[in-house]
Design a protein around this motif. Structure first.
Motif, mmCIF file in Angstrom:
data_model
loop_
_atom_site.group_PDB
_atom_site.id
_atom_site.type_symbol
_atom_site.label_atom_id
_atom_site.label_comp_id
_atom_site.label_asym_id
_atom_site.label_seq_id
_atom_site.Cartn_x
_atom_site.Cartn_y
_atom_site.Cartn_z
ATOM 1 N N PRO A 159 -8.085 2.124 16.838
ATOM 2 C CA PRO A 159 -6.761 1.892 17.421
ATOM 3 C C PRO A 159 -5.629 2.382 16.518
ATOM 4 O O PRO A 159 -5.805 2.562 15.321
ATOM 5 N N SER A 160 -4.473 2.555 17.120
ATOM 6 C CA SER A 160 -3.299 2.985 16.364
ATOM 7 C C SER A 160 -2.758 1.829 15.539
ATOM 8 O O SER A 160 -3.103 0.655 15.762
ATOM 9 N N VAL A 161 -1.894 2.154 14.583
ATOM 10 C CA VAL A 161 -1.241 1.124 13.768
ATOM 11 C C VAL A 161 -0.458 0.171 14.668
ATOM 12 O O VAL A 161 -0.507 -1.050 14.502
ATOM 13 N N ALA A 162 0.252 0.717 15.656
ATOM 14 C CA ALA A 162 1.056 -0.114 16.566
ATOM 15 C C ALA A 162 0.172 -1.063 17.373
ATOM 16 O O ALA A 162 0.523 -2.235 17.575
ATOM 17 N N TRP A 163 -0.991 -0.576 17.823
ATOM 18 C CA TRP A 163 -1.904 -1.421 18.607
ATOM 19 C C TRP A 163 -2.405 -2.579 17.757
ATOM 20 O O TRP A 163 -2.462 -3.716 18.213
ATOM 21 N N ILE A 164 -2.777 -2.298 16.524
ATOM 22 C CA ILE A 164 -3.293 -3.339 15.630
ATOM 23 C C ILE A 164 -2.224 -4.407 15.393
ATOM 24 O O ILE A 164 -2.501 -5.612 15.452
ATOM 25 N N GLN A 165 -0.979 -3.990 15.136
ATOM 26 C CA GLN A 165 0.082 -4.962 14.876
ATOM 27 C C GLN A 165 0.386 -5.815 16.099
ATOM 28 O O GLN A 165 0.797 -6.957 15.980
ATOM 29 N N GLU A 166 0.159 -5.260 17.290
ATOM 30 C CA GLU A 166 0.430 -6.002 18.515
ATOM 31 C C GLU A 166 -0.691 -6.977 18.860
ATOM 32 O O GLU A 166 -0.448 -8.051 19.387
ATOM 33 N N HIS A 167 -1.936 -6.610 18.557
ATOM 34 C CA HIS A 167 -3.081 -7.387 19.018
ATOM 35 C C HIS A 167 -3.813 -8.174 17.932
ATOM 36 O O HIS A 167 -4.661 -9.019 18.247
ATOM 37 N N VAL A 168 -3.532 -7.908 16.650
ATOM 38 C CA VAL A 168 -4.258 -8.578 15.569
ATOM 39 C C VAL A 168 -3.259 -9.347 14.717
ATOM 40 O O VAL A 168 -2.278 -8.769 14.238
ATOM 41 N N ASN A 169 -3.495 -10.651 14.534
ATOM 42 C CA ASN A 169 -2.552 -11.410 13.718
ATOM 43 C C ASN A 169 -2.873 -11.261 12.230
ATOM 44 O O ASN A 169 -3.896 -10.688 11.852
ATOM 45 N N TYR A 170 -1.984 -11.788 11.406
ATOM 46 C CA TYR A 170 -2.078 -11.587 9.954
ATOM 47 C C TYR A 170 -3.376 -12.143 9.383
ATOM 48 O O TYR A 170 -4.068 -11.495 8.590
ATOM 49 N N ALA A 171 -3.693 -13.388 9.794
ATOM 50 C CA ALA A 171 -4.885 -14.040 9.242
ATOM 51 C C ALA A 171 -6.154 -13.289 9.620
ATOM 52 O O ALA A 171 -7.037 -13.061 8.789
ATOM 53 N N ARG A 172 -6.253 -12.894 10.878
ATOM 54 C CA ARG A 172 -7.445 -12.186 11.324
ATOM 55 C C ARG A 172 -7.550 -10.822 10.661
ATOM 56 O O ARG A 172 -8.635 -10.363 10.293
ATOM 57 N N ALA A 173 -6.391 -10.147 10.498
ATOM 58 C CA ALA A 173 -6.410 -8.847 9.821
ATOM 59 C C ALA A 173 -6.940 -8.980 8.408
ATOM 60 O O ALA A 173 -7.747 -8.168 7.947
ATOM 61 N N GLY A 174 -6.494 -10.048 7.703
ATOM 62 C CA GLY A 174 -6.989 -10.268 6.344
ATOM 63 C C GLY A 174 -8.482 -10.486 6.301
ATOM 64 O O GLY A 174 -9.184 -9.956 5.440
ATOM 65 N N LEU A 175 -8.987 -11.273 7.258
ATOM 66 C CA LEU A 175 -10.422 -11.536 7.314
ATOM 67 C C LEU A 175 -11.198 -10.265 7.636
ATOM 68 O O LEU A 175 -12.227 -9.966 7.021
ATOM 69 N N LEU A 176 -10.690 -9.484 8.593
ATOM 70 C CA LEU A 176 -11.349 -8.229 8.950
ATOM 71 C C LEU A 176 -11.406 -7.264 7.769
ATOM 72 O O LEU A 176 -12.423 -6.594 7.541
ATOM 73 N N ILE A 177 -10.323 -7.201 7.013
ATOM 74 C CA ILE A 177 -10.291 -6.314 5.851
ATOM 75 C C ILE A 177 -11.342 -6.737 4.836
ATOM 76 O O ILE A 177 -12.067 -5.903 4.278
ATOM 77 N N ARG A 178 -11.449 -8.055 4.598
ATOM 78 C CA ARG A 178 -12.463 -8.526 3.656
ATOM 79 C C ARG A 178 -13.868 -8.201 4.150
ATOM 80 O O ARG A 178 -14.738 -7.796 3.372
ATOM 81 N N ILE A 179 -14.087 -8.394 5.440
ATOM 82 C CA ILE A 179 -15.407 -8.114 6.007
ATOM 83 C C ILE A 179 -15.739 -6.633 5.905
ATOM 84 O O ILE A 179 -16.835 -6.248 5.478
ATOM 85 N N LEU A 180 -14.797 -5.782 6.293
ATOM 86 C CA LEU A 180 -15.056 -4.343 6.269
ATOM 87 C C LEU A 180 -15.190 -3.834 4.839
ATOM 88 O O LEU A 180 -15.959 -2.909 4.573
ATOM 89 N N ASP A 181 -14.448 -4.448 3.904
ATOM 90 C CA ASP A 181 -14.596 -4.083 2.494
ATOM 91 C C ASP A 181 -16.003 -4.430 2.014
ATOM 92 O O ASP A 181 -16.643 -3.652 1.317
ATOM 93 N N ASP A 182 -16.474 -5.628 2.391
ATOM 94 C CA ASP A 182 -17.828 -6.029 2.013
ATOM 95 C C ASP A 182 -18.858 -5.110 2.628
ATOM 96 O O ASP A 182 -19.865 -4.775 2.018
#
Length: 227
Positions: A159-182
């Motif tokens: 998805p685009s940056v705009a789509w992510i900001q519209e559909h993903v909240n801050y907390a979930r984005a942080g969790l997703l980043i940790r998961i994808l980093d792992d």
């Protein structure tokens, strides 16, 4: 919800006999004012704790691996949304009205170790947007290969940056980043990830003595103020 995500203040549990008699002399309106004022002070103390990156006992927050800038913003966002959710003449509750935000706060305060699966992540398509993902988070997710099934498209797409900001909240984005980093550090076919968050105990006053002291201080102010 398991774990602490609110502060429940019951006047009667923290005052001595003399103070309780003084409290009983107040009309319900002033008792509500007392608890509302105390709750707001606790909120200010909790916010300061986040700014100082300190736990209830004054110890520093445990360092997390990687950049901590985004994580500090998450905690600051949670502290900003903290509010008095209910207040009566005898009890006040300080916390979050939104269940997801309250859950995230409990995760941050208590720490957590849990396993997330690829199947779970595929089901997370929409969430409440209390704390929108930042542009930096969105770009990081794209770089890590985050994909979703968007309307009108048959396969998973980035998805685009705009789509992510519209559909993903801050907390979930942080969790997703940790998961994808792992995921990057494990095999490419990984189907589950262990997520560990250390405690960030910023919610509350401190000891019961600290709470009693704060209640007594505000009680004296109200007793000595013009009625």
């Amino acid at each position: 919800m398991a774990g602490r995500s609110t502060v429940d203040l019951d006047i009667r549990g923290y005052l001595g006999a003399q103070e309780q008699l003084a409290l009983l002399s107040l009309p319900p309106k002033l008792r509500r004012r007392l608890l509302n004022n105390v709750s707001k002070r606790v909120r200010s103390m909790s916010r300061k704790r986040v700014r100082d990156q300190q736990n209830l006992d004054g110890s520093p927050f445990e360092a997390r691996k990687g950049s901590s800038k985004g994580k500090k913003k998450m905690e600051a966002g949670l502290a900003k949304l903290m509010q008095v959710t209910s207040v009566s003449a005898d009890e006040a509750v300080l916390g979050w009205k939104n269940a997801l935000t309250s859950w995230v706060a409990a995760q941050q305060h208590n720490g957590v170790s849990e396993r997330r699966t690829a199947a779970q992540m595929k089901r997370w398509n929409t969430v409440p947007a209390d704390l929108a993902a930042t542009e930096k988070q969105a770009k990081r997710l794209r770089k890590l290969g985050f994909k979703v099934r968007q309307e009108g498209k048959k396969s998973l797409t980035r998805p685009s940056v705009a789509w992510i900001q519209e559909h993903v909240n801050y907390a979930r984005a942080g969790l997703l980043i940790r998961i994808l980093d792992d995921e990057k550090t494990e095999s490419s076919g990984a189907q589950s990830w262990e997520i560990t968050l250390p405690k960030r105990q910023f919610i509350g006053v401190g000891t019961e003595g600290d709470t009693a002291s704060l209640l007594n201080q505000v009680l004296q102010q109200i007793l000595n103020s013009p009625r």
